[in-house]
Scaffold this motif. Structure first.
Motif, PDB file in Angstrom:
ATOM      1  N   ASP A 110       0.824  -1.220   0.000  1.00  0.00           N
ATOM      2  CA  ASP A 110       0.000   0.000   0.000  1.00  0.00           C
ATOM      3  C   ASP A 110       0.850   1.258   0.000  1.00  0.00           C
ATOM      4  N   MET A 111       1.905   1.263  -0.810  1.00  0.00           N
ATOM      5  CA  MET A 111       2.818   2.401  -0.856  1.00  0.00           C
ATOM      6  C   MET A 111       2.427   3.373  -1.965  1.00  0.00           C
ATOM      7  N   THR A 112       2.852   4.594  -1.822  1.00  0.00           N
ATOM      8  CA  THR A 112       2.648   5.620  -2.834  1.00  0.00           C
ATOM      9  C   THR A 112       3.883   5.669  -3.734  1.00  0.00           C
ATOM     10  N   VAL A 113       3.685   5.432  -5.010  1.00  0.00           N
ATOM     11  CA  VAL A 113       4.794   5.441  -5.967  1.00  0.00           C
ATOM     12  C   VAL A 113       5.135   6.880  -6.336  1.00  0.00           C
ATOM     13  N   VAL A 114       6.413   7.197  -6.404  1.00  0.00           N
ATOM     14  CA  VAL A 114       6.845   8.555  -6.741  1.00  0.00           C
ATOM     15  C   VAL A 114       6.530   8.854  -8.203  1.00  0.00           C
ATOM     16  N   ASP A 115       6.418  10.128  -8.533  1.00  0.00           N
ATOM     17  CA  ASP A 115       6.115  10.517  -9.904  1.00  0.00           C
ATOM     18  C   ASP A 115       7.299  10.264 -10.834  1.00  0.00           C
ATOM     19  N   GLN A 116       8.495  10.418 -10.293  1.00  0.00           N
ATOM     20  CA  GLN A 116       9.697  10.237 -11.106  1.00  0.00           C
ATOM     21  C   GLN A 116      10.841   9.768 -10.214  1.00  0.00           C
ATOM     22  N   THR A 117      11.554   8.757 -10.691  1.00  0.00           N
ATOM     23  CA  THR A 117      12.688   8.242  -9.917  1.00  0.00           C
ATOM     24  C   THR A 117      13.988   8.815 -10.471  1.00  0.00           C
ATOM     25  N   HIS A 118      14.858   9.225  -9.553  1.00  0.00           N
ATOM     26  CA  HIS A 118      16.168   9.755  -9.915  1.00  0.00           C
ATOM     27  C   HIS A 118      17.239   8.875  -9.275  1.00  0.00           C
ATOM     28  N   VAL A 119      18.172   8.431 -10.064  1.00  0.00           N
ATOM     29  CA  VAL A 119      19.233   7.564  -9.558  1.00  0.00           C
ATOM     30  C   VAL A 119      20.259   8.395  -8.797  1.00  0.00           C
ATOM     31  N   MET A 120      20.637   7.896  -7.631  1.00  0.00           N
ATOM     32  CA  MET A 120      21.629   8.561  -6.782  1.00  0.00           C
ATOM     33  C   MET A 120      22.846   7.654  -6.603  1.00  0.00           C
ATOM     34  N   ARG A 121      23.960   8.262  -6.296  1.00  0.00           N
ATOM     35  CA  ARG A 121      25.171   7.522  -5.957  1.00  0.00           C
ATOM     36  C   ARG A 121      25.356   7.546  -4.442  1.00  0.00           C
ATOM     37  N   LYS A 122      25.568   6.387  -3.855  1.00  0.00           N
ATOM     38  CA  LYS A 122      25.795   6.275  -2.413  1.00  0.00           C
ATOM     39  C   LYS A 122      27.227   5.782  -2.210  1.00  0.00           C
ATOM     40  N   GLY A 132      33.178   2.528  -6.300  1.00  0.00           N
ATOM     41  CA  GLY A 132      33.301   3.257  -5.043  1.00  0.00           C
ATOM     42  C   GLY A 132      31.979   3.814  -4.567  1.00  0.00           C
ATOM     43  N   PHE A 133      30.893   3.482  -5.285  1.00  0.00           N
ATOM     44  CA  PHE A 133      29.558   3.899  -4.839  1.00  0.00           C
ATOM     45  C   PHE A 133      28.529   2.899  -5.333  1.00  0.00           C
ATOM     46  N   GLN A 134      27.359   2.953  -4.734  1.00  0.00           N
ATOM     47  CA  GLN A 134      26.238   2.093  -5.104  1.00  0.00           C
ATOM     48  C   GLN A 134      25.146   2.970  -5.690  1.00  0.00           C
ATOM     49  N   ARG A 135      24.572   2.543  -6.811  1.00  0.00           N
ATOM     50  CA  ARG A 135      23.492   3.309  -7.435  1.00  0.00           C
ATOM     51  C   ARG A 135      22.152   2.881  -6.840  1.00  0.00           C
ATOM     52  N   THR A 136      21.339   3.855  -6.464  1.00  0.00           N
ATOM     53  CA  THR A 136      20.079   3.581  -5.783  1.00  0.00           C
ATOM     54  C   THR A 136      19.050   4.629  -6.175  1.00  0.00           C
ATOM     55  N   MET A 137      17.768   4.283  -6.085  1.00  0.00           N
ATOM     56  CA  MET A 137      16.715   5.244  -6.437  1.00  0.00           C
ATOM     57  C   MET A 137      15.471   4.990  -5.593  1.00  0.00           C
ATOM     58  N   ALA A 424      24.204  11.775   5.513  1.00  0.00           N
ATOM     59  CA  ALA A 424      23.706  12.223   4.212  1.00  0.00           C
ATOM     60  C   ALA A 424      24.830  12.622   3.264  1.00  0.00           C
ATOM     61  N   ALA A 425      26.039  12.826   3.814  1.00  0.00           N
ATOM     62  CA  ALA A 425      27.148  13.284   2.980  1.00  0.00           C
ATOM     63  C   ALA A 425      27.600  12.248   1.967  1.00  0.00           C
ATOM     64  N   ARG A 426      27.106  11.017   2.068  1.00  0.00           N
ATOM     65  CA  ARG A 426      27.565   9.987   1.124  1.00  0.00           C
ATOM     66  C   ARG A 426      26.655   9.863  -0.091  1.00  0.00           C
ATOM     67  N   MET A 427      25.630  10.725  -0.207  1.00  0.00           N
ATOM     68  CA  MET A 427      24.687  10.628  -1.324  1.00  0.00           C
ATOM     69  C   MET A 427      24.836  11.824  -2.255  1.00  0.00           C
ATOM     70  N   TYR A 428      24.866  11.547  -3.571  1.00  0.00           N
ATOM     71  CA  TYR A 428      24.840  12.613  -4.555  1.00  0.00           C
ATOM     72  C   TYR A 428      24.285  12.064  -5.868  1.00  0.00           C
ATOM     73  N   PRO A 429      23.783  12.923  -6.765  1.00  0.00           N
ATOM     74  CA  PRO A 429      23.073  12.449  -7.954  1.00  0.00           C
ATOM     75  C   PRO A 429      23.972  11.671  -8.926  1.00  0.00           C
TER      76      PRO A 429
END
Length: 622
Positions: A110-122, A132-137, A424-429
């Motif tokens: 019963d989750m709300t799906v986002v309008d648009q997913t953006h891939v981030m680097r962790k 050196g990072f993991q891609r996640t969205m 939060a410093a480990r996340m960027y687009p």
């Protein structure tokens, strides 16, 4: 195990469930998601990783600490490994199949799906990702599941790439396998709504059932991992990584609550004693003639012995805070992060070749009083310096109580220090992958496994136990296909569950059986070319000769279905050989002759047919 009042302690817990998806290809390339044996690797390459700054110019604390451990990372590659996996080519677009499975899971919760997913680097610098990072969205948020102790909110669900498989530690660092890297993975995080160890386990079981209901998640050890976040009112949030089994979750939570309770008690005792942590001191001279193999070996190799006074810590360093784990174990875990083999401390000395006289000289060298403890590290100069500083930092944390940190789950339900909590410093687009507009209307909500169990009983007449086994078993899709082909449901269910289990117990290599083997077997059954009694023999032949098809194995083992004439001929021969017994016992000879008849037919005939023919033949002669 101590029975705590979790409400009184203010227990708050949450889960992060990581589940691999069973898709054809990986999340950002077209490589298969099949796990390979390391021996199948045909080449390897090495990397050294270091942390980078976020968009705001910050460096994540966890990544920074990890980078202080100088290690080489070796990656085993295969004939299927591509440039994306090696980080020599930009990632491709997000795998469509993986996104569709993620949307199914979102609907089930019963989750709300986002309008648009953006891939981030962790940022991840432990070597588990070549980049050196993991891609996640972020795919969906704000869901809910039910438990017997109340609802548990679902904070969010991420779709991300799986990390590389750690194969072994090497002298230079760590060896990884690239077969697992990039497999689509969903990470489901609950809200901190869990208030007991039992509820934590129940919530994990519920989420696991929902995931398996899609029929598109991988099964087996390592394909699902549970992280548990635990805190109590006066403690701190601790993230426990890598809980492999659902059966361990409640023990993990109980033990972490106990650890935080004990650490708070130690902090209270230290406050009463005026606890403090001194500065590291080189005490190599104290052990110049030591009989301790560890210390003597380090010094003879040009190393140093570094010690620190822990004021007020006497008797507390050796205090148990988890089963078979003490505060001293915590100090040692931090020292080991920098390459040291461990530490010595005065709560356990004299021992390990260290004499009483050396303990007295050690205390004198650091100015320790009777209420004080002393911690000691012996290693090469650089390792000893880093390790003793890590011990100092952890001992200072003990003065305050419970440190926030990430811990690793042990097999016995305890945990050990892994690294600081990430921020939060480990996340960027991620700029190489375009956004995705997910459309939940394109997918259908799958039938829940609990609903399948009920349907299998009402529609197919399976008993509750067998229905549960099939619905939750990994061969459930094969069962449903067999029924569609016209195979008796009870026979199909027994084949994929009971028969396979019995063969495994008889050391038949059932792990060699493929879906195609079962489909071929069911086709033979549906067409009347194989009697149900021949199923175990055919599965055994296929398991021992996995290159054969079901048709080829049936021919090799002479397992074709016998016609009525052949059955009557075989039964008549058995009755004739045992004519005297039949004349004397009549139908009393039935059981013994039935076994002989089935053996003569070697699984080629249905038992009910053989039984009917045998009764007729006995009655003729009785």
């Amino acid at each position: 195990m101590t029975d705590y009042d979790y409400e009184d302690l203010g227990l708050v817990a949450g889960l992060e469930i990581h589940q691999q998806l069973d898709t054809e290809t990986k999340l950002f390339c077209q490589c298969p998601t099949t796990i390979r044996e390391p021996a199948a690797s045909d080449r390897s390459f090495t990397r050294y990783l270091h942390p980078t700054k976020s968009e705001l110019g910050e460096i994540d604390a966890a990544a920074l600490e990890e980078s202080m451990v100088d290690r080489e990372f070796e990656y085993l590659a295969y004939d299927t490994t591509c440039l994306v996996e090696e980080d020599d080519e930009p990632p491709h677009r997000v795998d469509r199949e993986a996104m569709e499975v993620a949307l199914e899971i979102a609907q089930l919760m019963d989750m709300t799906v986002v309008d648009q997913t953006h891939v981030m680097r962790k940022i991840v610098v432990d070597g588990s990702n070549t980049s050196g990072f993991q891609r996640t969205m972020l795919v969906a948020n704000d869901g809910e599941i039910d438990t017997s102790e109340g609802a548990v909110g679902i904070e969010d669900m991420m779709l991300e790439e799986e990390s590389a498989q750690r194969v072994e530690e090497t002298d230079a660092g760590v060896r990884f396998s690239l077969d697992r890297l990039g497999i689509p993975l969903v990470e489901i995080g609950t809200k901190p709504d869990i208030r007991s160890p039992e509820q934590a386990r129940e919530a994990a079981e519920r989420i696991g059932m929902l995931l398996r209901s899609t029929g598109q998640v991988k099964r087996g050890l390592g394909t699902i991992r549970q992280d548990v976040n635990v805190s109590i009112a006066d403690g701190a949030r601790v993230e426990i990584k890598g809980v492999q089994s659902l059966d361990d979750i409640d023990d993990i939570v109980r033990n972490e609550v106990g650890r935080q309770v004990e650490l708070l008690a130690i902090a209270e005792e230290l406050a009463e004693r005026g606890g403090a942590v001194g500065d590291p001191v080189d005490v190599s001279d104290v052990f110049a003639d030591t009989d301790s193999g560890v210390i003597g070996g380090a010094l003879s190799a040009g190393g140093t012995a570094m010690a620190v006074r822990l004021a007020g810590f006497d008797g507390l360093v050796g205090r148990e805070i988890q089963p078979d784990r003490r505060l001293g174990t915590e100090l040692a875990d931090h020292a080991k992060r920098h390459g040291a083999g461990g530490i010595f401390h005065t709560d356990e000395l004299p021992a390990y070749g260290v004499t009483e006289a050396e303990v007295e000289d050690l205390r004198a060298a650091v100015g320790a009083e009777p209420q004080d403890a002393v911690a000691l590290v012996a290693d090469d100069p650089e390792t000893a310096d880093l390790a003793i500083e890590a011990v100092v930092e952890r001992a200072e944390d003990a003065l305050a109580g419970v440190p926030e940190e990430t811990r690793d789950a042990n097999e016995d339900g305890t945990t050990r220090y892994l690294r600081p909590l990430p921020g939060a410093a480990r996340m960027y687009p991620e700029t190489d992958v375009p956004p995705v507009d997910p459309d939940p209307s394109e997918v259908e909500t799958p039938e829940l496994l609990t609903e399948k169990v009920e349907r299998y009983q009402s529609e197919f007449g399976l008993d509750a136990g067998l229905a549960d086994q099939v619905a939750y078993g990994r061969r459930m899709p094969l069962f449903e296909r067999a029924v569609e082909m016209g195979v008796d449901p009870t026979l199909a269910a027994g084949t994929v569950e009971s028969t396979v289990t019995e063969l495994r117990r008889d050391d038949v290599p059932v792990e060699n059986l493929t879906d195609d083997h079962f489909v071929g077997l069911f086709a033979l059954l549906a067409d009347g070319d194989l009697a149900k009694e021949g199923v175990p023999d055919l599965l055994t032949a296929l398991a021992e000769n996995p290159g054969l098809s079901a048709d080829e194995a049936a021919e090799q083992e002479d397992l074709g279905s016998a016609g009525e004439d052949a059955v009557r001929e075989a039964v008549s021969e058995v009755v004739e050989r045992n004519a005297d017994q039949v004349e004397q016992e009549g139908m009393g000879a039935f059981s013994a002759l039935m076994g002989e008849c089935m053996g003569a037919l070697r699984g080629k005939a249905d038992g009910d047919v053989v039984s009917d023919v045998l009764r007729e033949e006995i009655q003729k002669r009785a």
